[in-house]
Design an enzyme around this catalytic site. Structure first.
Site, PDB file in Angstrom:
ATOM      1  N   GLU A  55      -6.993  18.232 -26.921  1.00 24.39           N
ATOM      2  CA  GLU A  55      -6.948  17.118 -25.970  1.00 24.39           C
ATOM      3  C   GLU A  55      -8.124  17.137 -24.990  1.00 24.39           C
ATOM      4  O   GLU A  55      -8.696  16.084 -24.671  1.00 24.39           O
ATOM      5  CB  GLU A  55      -5.624  17.168 -25.198  1.00 24.39           C
ATOM      6  N   ASP A  56      -8.499  18.319 -24.530  1.00 23.22           N
ATOM      7  CA  ASP A  56      -9.442  18.411 -23.412  1.00 23.22           C
ATOM      8  C   ASP A  56     -10.836  18.922 -23.789  1.00 23.22           C
ATOM      9  O   ASP A  56     -11.731  18.940 -22.935  1.00 23.22           O
ATOM     10  CB  ASP A  56      -8.865  19.334 -22.325  1.00 23.22           C
TER      11      ASP A  56
END
Length: 339
Positions: A55-56
């Site tokens: 996600e990051d």
């Protein structure tokens, strides 16, 4: 695999920081630690360490799969999808029910363990957030965890010794649940924890339970026998409400009252001995227990009060010797005890 996952997480989170100012890598390390304390396997711990990487960070799904395998990647991907769920407003949140979405999306229970470990560490570090954000996250956490397995198709549950409490409506409406083993580490069973589990009939209690909450086993039609451990001191209102197959029940010695509607319309209950420490039988405690024929009292009974309709409609009740210390018998306490 765990060491490699840590190294990958460290590399990909370099330069990232949390609201508190600490390096972001501390968070996945703590999630991995919580999962290790839960005695999960190396793949689950690896996925916990990597749970924010897709996600990051810049690592692609294909790269993660090549490095850690498809199983770990699928766990991370499922956790990421749960985190990406958005709701327009509180009404939609309640309607779609975050807890059910958790279970529906998580075909593998390990996804839930990772996500809850993530949430637990976030709760432990809330102090760095604004007060309104703290309230929002805390309220959301209560909603997610209080009905963790409600409405699912789970059939047999053996809880690990790491569980200390069973939350409000935790297994509410699990219509395929047949048996539950509660470890000695559990001290409380929350309100309506197993309510409306239509097929539940096998309950194995550990010796640590002290509190059985309101409606904990209400409307569990198949429960026939319950061996409550001696450790129990409190049984809440409607705890066994309308358990229509319940035929025998032993009240623990340390219970001091029988709460309102505890055994309401337990139509198969035939006999129950009242322990010496019970001082009060509350309103409608045994209302409609049609087969109840005998209510013996322990020697040196301390019973002082029998409230209204406590034994109303106990049609088979033939004998009842009111103990010497009773000072109050409520309205219609024995109404329609026609035998």
């Amino acid at each position: 695999k765990k060491k490699k996952a840590y190294q990958c997480a460290y590399k990909n989170h370099v330069g990232q920081f949390r609201k508190s100012g600490e390096a972001y890598i501390v968070h996945p390390i703590q999630v991995g630690y919580i999962l290790a304390m839960l005695r999960t396997g190396p793949k689950t711990i690896a996925a916990g360490l990597l749970h924010d990487v897709l996600e990051d960070c810049c690592l692609s799904r294909e790269e993660m799969s090549a490095e850690f395998g498809e199983e770990v990647t699928e766990l991370v991907e499922a956790v990421t999808k749960i985190g990406a769920l958005k709701f327009q407003d509180e009404k939609e949140y309640q309607a779609k029910n975050h807890r059910k979405i958790f279970i529906a999306m998580a075909k593998d229970i390990r996804v839930i363990l990772i996500k809850l470990s993530d949430r637990l560490h976030n709760m432990r570090t809330l102090s760095s957030m604004r007060s309104d954000k703290q309230m929002k996250i805390a309220g959301e956490t209560v909603r997610i965890t209080s009905m963790a397995f409600a409405g699912t198709d789970v059939e047999m549950v053996t809880m690990p010794a790491t569980v200390f409490a069973i939350g409000h409506k935790a297994f509410y409406g699990c219509n395929k649940l047949i048996g539950i083993t509660i470890p000695a580490s559990v001290t409380s069973i929350g309100s309506y924890a197993f309510s409306n589990c239509d097929l539940l009939k096998i309950i194995t209690f550990g010796n640590g339970v002290k509190t059985i909450g309101n409606g904990a086993f209400a409307d569990c039609d198949m429960i026939a026998n319950v061996n409550i451990p001696a450790s129990v001191t409190t049984i809440g209102e409607k705890a066994f409400y309308k358990c229509e197959s319940l035929a025998s029940f032993t009240l623990p010695e340390n219970v001091t009252q029988i709460a309102e509607s505890t055994f309401y319309k337990c139509i198969s209950l035939r006999e129950i001995e009242i322990p010496s420490r019970v001082q009060m039988i509350k309103e409608k405690a045994f209302f409609g227990c049609e087969a109840l024929a005998s209510v013996p009292f322990a020697q040196n009974s301390r019973l002082q009060k029998i409230e209204a309709q406590a034994f109303s409609c106990c049609y088979a009740l033939r004998s009842f010797d009111i103990p010497a210390y009773v000072t109050s018998v409520g309205d219609n306490a024995f109404a329609y005890c026609t035998s």
